[in-house]
Scaffold this motif. Sequence first.
Motif, mmCIF file in Angstrom:
data_model
loop_
_atom_site.group_PDB
_atom_site.id
_atom_site.type_symbol
_atom_site.label_atom_id
_atom_site.label_comp_id
_atom_site.label_asym_id
_atom_site.label_seq_id
_atom_site.Cartn_x
_atom_site.Cartn_y
_atom_site.Cartn_z
ATOM 1 N N GLN A 19 0.813 -1.216 0.000
ATOM 2 C CA GLN A 19 0.000 0.000 0.000
ATOM 3 C C GLN A 19 0.850 1.271 0.000
ATOM 4 O O GLN A 19 0.472 2.290 0.565
ATOM 5 C CB GLN A 19 -0.948 0.010 1.204
ATOM 6 C CG GLN A 19 -1.983 -1.106 1.149
ATOM 7 C CD GLN A 19 -2.940 -1.047 2.311
ATOM 8 O OE1 GLN A 19 -2.546 -1.060 3.466
ATOM 9 N NE2 GLN A 19 -4.222 -0.951 2.008
ATOM 10 N N ARG A 132 -6.885 7.069 -3.587
ATOM 11 C CA ARG A 132 -7.254 6.507 -2.278
ATOM 12 C C ARG A 132 -8.691 6.926 -2.033
ATOM 13 O O ARG A 132 -9.000 8.099 -1.944
ATOM 14 C CB ARG A 132 -6.324 7.037 -1.184
ATOM 15 C CG ARG A 132 -6.619 6.461 0.187
ATOM 16 C CD ARG A 132 -5.695 7.062 1.247
ATOM 17 N NE ARG A 132 -4.360 6.472 1.232
ATOM 18 C CZ ARG A 132 -3.248 7.120 0.933
ATOM 19 N NH1 ARG A 132 -3.294 8.402 0.580
ATOM 20 N NH2 ARG A 132 -2.078 6.509 0.979
ATOM 21 N N ASN A 133 -9.611 5.953 -2.014
ATOM 22 C CA ASN A 133 -11.047 6.236 -1.889
ATOM 23 C C ASN A 133 -11.527 7.189 -2.990
ATOM 24 O O ASN A 133 -12.362 8.067 -2.750
ATOM 25 C CB ASN A 133 -11.369 6.821 -0.512
ATOM 26 C CG ASN A 133 -11.033 5.876 0.626
ATOM 27 O OD1 ASN A 133 -11.242 4.665 0.500
ATOM 28 N ND2 ASN A 133 -10.500 6.393 1.711
ATOM 29 N N GLY A 134 -10.977 7.006 -4.182
ATOM 30 C CA GLY A 134 -11.407 7.795 -5.331
ATOM 31 C C GLY A 134 -10.731 9.132 -5.474
ATOM 32 O O GLY A 134 -10.871 9.804 -6.500
ATOM 33 N N THR A 144 -3.096 13.115 0.327
ATOM 34 C CA THR A 144 -4.312 12.881 -0.448
ATOM 35 C C THR A 144 -4.953 14.220 -0.785
ATOM 36 O O THR A 144 -5.128 15.066 0.094
ATOM 37 C CB THR A 144 -5.314 12.000 0.328
ATOM 38 O OG1 THR A 144 -4.683 10.769 0.677
ATOM 39 C CG2 THR A 144 -6.535 11.691 -0.533
ATOM 40 N N THR A 148 -10.906 14.260 -7.492
ATOM 41 C CA THR A 148 -11.163 12.859 -7.803
ATOM 42 C C THR A 148 -10.322 12.433 -9.000
ATOM 43 O O THR A 148 -9.921 13.247 -9.846
ATOM 44 C CB THR A 148 -12.642 12.583 -8.122
ATOM 45 O OG1 THR A 148 -12.958 13.146 -9.403
ATOM 46 C CG2 THR A 148 -13.549 13.158 -7.055
ATOM 47 N N ASP A 170 -5.215 1.882 -7.597
ATOM 48 C CA ASP A 170 -5.974 2.003 -6.352
ATOM 49 C C ASP A 170 -5.031 1.604 -5.222
ATOM 50 O O ASP A 170 -4.655 0.439 -5.095
ATOM 51 C CB ASP A 170 -7.200 1.087 -6.391
ATOM 52 C CG ASP A 170 -8.102 1.269 -5.171
ATOM 53 O OD1 ASP A 170 -7.556 1.350 -4.052
ATOM 54 O OD2 ASP A 170 -9.318 1.327 -5.332
ATOM 55 N N ALA A 172 -5.333 1.197 -2.101
ATOM 56 C CA ALA A 172 -5.807 0.197 -1.141
ATOM 57 C C ALA A 172 -5.556 -1.226 -1.633
ATOM 58 O O ALA A 172 -5.483 -2.165 -0.838
ATOM 59 C CB ALA A 172 -7.296 0.392 -0.861
ATOM 60 N N LYS A 173 -5.415 -1.375 -2.949
ATOM 61 C CA LYS A 173 -5.214 -2.703 -3.524
ATOM 62 C C LYS A 173 -3.749 -3.036 -3.747
ATOM 63 O O LYS A 173 -3.387 -4.198 -3.908
ATOM 64 C CB LYS A 173 -5.945 -2.792 -4.877
ATOM 65 C CG LYS A 173 -7.447 -2.551 -4.795
ATOM 66 C CD LYS A 173 -8.166 -3.678 -4.090
ATOM 67 C CE LYS A 173 -9.685 -3.522 -4.170
ATOM 68 N NZ LYS A 173 -10.395 -4.647 -3.516
ATOM 69 N N ASN A 181 -9.232 -2.925 -8.354
ATOM 70 C CA ASN A 181 -10.528 -2.259 -8.204
ATOM 71 C C ASN A 181 -11.185 -2.201 -9.581
ATOM 72 O O ASN A 181 -11.049 -1.229 -10.305
ATOM 73 C CB ASN A 181 -10.325 -0.853 -7.633
ATOM 74 C CG ASN A 181 -11.639 -0.110 -7.431
ATOM 75 O OD1 ASN A 181 -12.697 -0.542 -7.896
ATOM 76 N ND2 ASN A 181 -11.581 1.020 -6.756
ATOM 77 N N GLY A 184 -13.596 0.772 -10.154
ATOM 78 C CA GLY A 184 -12.910 2.035 -10.395
ATOM 79 C C GLY A 184 -12.308 2.092 -11.788
ATOM 80 O O GLY A 184 -12.351 3.134 -12.467
#
Length: 241
Positions: A19, A132-134, A144, A148, A170, A172-173, A181, A184
Amino acid sequence: MEIWPAIDLRHGKPVRLRQGDYEQQTTFGDDPVEFAQKWQAAGAKCLHLVDLDAARGDDPAPNRAAVRRIVEATGLPCQMGGGVRDQETIEALIEAGVARLVVGSRALKDPNWFTQMCDAFPGKLAAGIDARNGLVATQGWLETSEVTAIELAKTLREQTANIAAIIYTDIAKDGMMQGPNFEGLAEMAAATDIPLVASGGVTTYEDVQKLVEMKMPAAIIGRSLYDGVMDLQRVLEIAQP
């Protein structure tokens, strides 16, 4: 679908992070050229390189030397990201033989500069959009933004026709071996006609097959190859039948 095996560099050595966390690093030997030649022998037609030191403002010299050796040893087209934030760096890396550069933080913070560079070096620059979260993350994923990923992609497309690709990750992945994702990626592909490269979390042959079915132009694969979860030859058979 093109497959870009990833070689992440830190202090001139091949590593992987979980990550994007520099405290969660695994080092894979001393010589990244060995991995470059290993992937080439397995059938790789291109490589994705990342300068993790330059990404957070550390000395890029050891990794620059490693990149030059990889290019000379393999002759493969290499795409490189990490710390590409000024014209001097772009020119130096192109001179070193890198085929395509990935610009992340500065593409978000200064899209006018990025589009000027795309026009000055047509087809040589890709936007590295790490989310990160879009929301777009910058500075080696340490910050961050409030923008978007899709907004940034649309802005870049509006400003230049010479952008080579979007490398969409992404966070997180990434390095988590849990699959990409897909949602996404589908949203990004629907939002812009810029060629899209899937990055982060591609872990199984099923993941590769799904990306092929989504008509993804390219994918970057890292940890699963290093850990032996997937065999590159088999990946290439699925991606390039």
